[in-house]
Design an enzyme around this catalytic site. Structure first.
Site, PDB file in Angstrom:
ATOM      1  N   GLY A 133      49.413  -0.423  73.220  1.00 10.68           N
ATOM      2  CA  GLY A 133      49.046  -1.691  74.238  1.00 10.68           C
ATOM      3  C   GLY A 133      48.707  -2.645  73.624  1.00 10.68           C
ATOM      4  O   GLY A 133      47.833  -2.942  72.650  1.00 10.68           O
TER       5      GLY A 133
ATOM      6  N   GLN B 177      44.370 -10.818  73.472  1.00  9.52           N
ATOM      7  CA  GLN B 177      44.168 -10.380  72.157  1.00  9.52           C
ATOM      8  C   GLN B 177      44.778 -11.133  71.037  1.00  9.52           C
ATOM      9  O   GLN B 177      44.255 -11.281  69.867  1.00  9.52           O
ATOM     10  CB  GLN B 177      44.486  -8.939  71.959  1.00  9.52           C
TER      11      GLN B 177
ATOM     12  N   CYS C 244      41.072   0.571  70.783  1.00 10.07           N
ATOM     13  CA  CYS C 244      41.443  -0.845  70.968  1.00 10.07           C
ATOM     14  C   CYS C 244      41.722  -1.535  69.873  1.00 10.07           C
ATOM     15  O   CYS C 244      41.124  -1.388  68.535  1.00 10.07           O
ATOM     16  CB  CYS C 244      40.629  -1.740  71.798  1.00 10.07           C
ATOM     17  N   LEU C 245      43.022  -2.545  69.491  1.00 21.06           N
ATOM     18  CA  LEU C 245      43.171  -2.896  68.513  1.00 21.06           C
ATOM     19  C   LEU C 245      42.200  -3.894  67.873  1.00 21.06           C
ATOM     20  O   LEU C 245      42.177  -4.293  66.827  1.00 21.06           O
ATOM     21  CB  LEU C 245      44.724  -3.735  68.368  1.00 21.06           C
TER      22      LEU C 245
ATOM     23  N   HIS D 178      43.004  -0.859  80.847  1.00 17.14           N
ATOM     24  CA  HIS D 178      42.404  -1.177  79.635  1.00 17.14           C
ATOM     25  C   HIS D 178      43.028  -2.538  79.196  1.00 17.14           C
ATOM     26  O   HIS D 178      42.294  -3.495  79.101  1.00 17.14           O
ATOM     27  CB  HIS D 178      42.588  -0.245  78.579  1.00 17.14           C
ATOM     28  N   GLU D 179      44.310  -2.558  79.202  1.00 12.83           N
ATOM     29  CA  GLU D 179      44.986  -4.008  78.822  1.00 12.83           C
ATOM     30  C   GLU D 179      44.701  -5.043  80.008  1.00 12.83           C
ATOM     31  O   GLU D 179      44.455  -6.115  79.760  1.00 12.83           O
ATOM     32  CB  GLU D 179      46.225  -3.761  78.940  1.00 12.83           C
TER      33      GLU D 179
ATOM     34  N   HIS E  34      41.253  -6.814  79.517  1.00 11.87           N
ATOM     35  CA  HIS E  34      41.584  -7.688  78.306  1.00 11.87           C
ATOM     36  C   HIS E  34      41.951  -9.098  79.144  1.00 11.87           C
ATOM     37  O   HIS E  34      41.336 -10.295  78.785  1.00 11.87           O
ATOM     38  CB  HIS E  34      42.515  -7.374  77.375  1.00 11.87           C
TER      39      HIS E  34
HETATM   40 NI    NI Z   1      42.371  -3.215  73.829  1.00 11.48          NI
END
Ligand code: NI
Length: 167
Positions: free
Chosen positions: A46, A51, A91-92, A133-134, A137
């Site tokens: 995701g 991000q 998370c990236l 989660h996304e 962001h």
């Molecule tokens: Ni994330």
């Protein structure tokens, strides 16, 4: 298409709030393609536009085993939620950190797809957690923001050290 740099925690730009997309035009379509390519290359399941330093309410997700089920959510809204999930999240933007945070186990989300068409999706399990989660962001919230202050400080230190080592 292009790979986009992913902002790394504790970058303050991760705390900016994204704006609603008013038209799914060529620029937005290109951003979605680049976001998908960036997510697959990372690799991750995701990615939110914030991000990659793009302040639009766009999320891409693919939690399939085959990595060929791209889901695009533009201006997503959760209209129903229930249950309590039990997934460790990563998370990236916070590589190497995995923690459980409070999430609903089942949600109903409304959004526009990559063509600008309205859709509604019921999701549970990992997909439901990933969407929540996304979407966080997009409101400038990273999953570590749910953790204790001490844990957040430790994670921020660890990230800075990792980056120094990488530099
Ligand atoms: Ni994330």
């Amino acid at each position: 298409m292009a790979l986009l740099p992913i902002l790394q925690y504790p970058d303050s730009r991760l705390h900016r709030v994204a704006l609603p997309v008013t038209a799914v035009d060529e620029a937005i379509s290109l951003l979605i393609k680049d976001m998908a390519e960036t997510m697959y290359a990372a690799p991750g399941i995701g990615l939110a536009a914030t991000q990659v330093d793009a302040l639009w309410r766009i999320v891409v997700i693919d939690n399939s085993a085959t990595h060929d089920q791209l889901r695009v959510f533009i201006n997503p809204e959760i209209v129903a939620r229930s249950g309590v999930s039990d997934f460790e999240e990563g998370c990236l933007s916070v590589p190497g950190i995995y923690e459980k945070v409070p999430r609903a186990d089942r949600i109903t989300v409304r959004a526009l797809d990559a063509q600008g068409q309205h859709f509604e999706l019921e999701a549970d399990g990992l997909l439901a957690v990933c969407i929540q989660h996304e979407m966080d962001h997009l409101d400038g919230k990273v999953f570590v923001d749910y953790l204790s202050r001490l844990k957040q400080q430790r994670i921020a230190e660890k990230m800075k050290k990792q980056r120094r080592r990488g530099a």
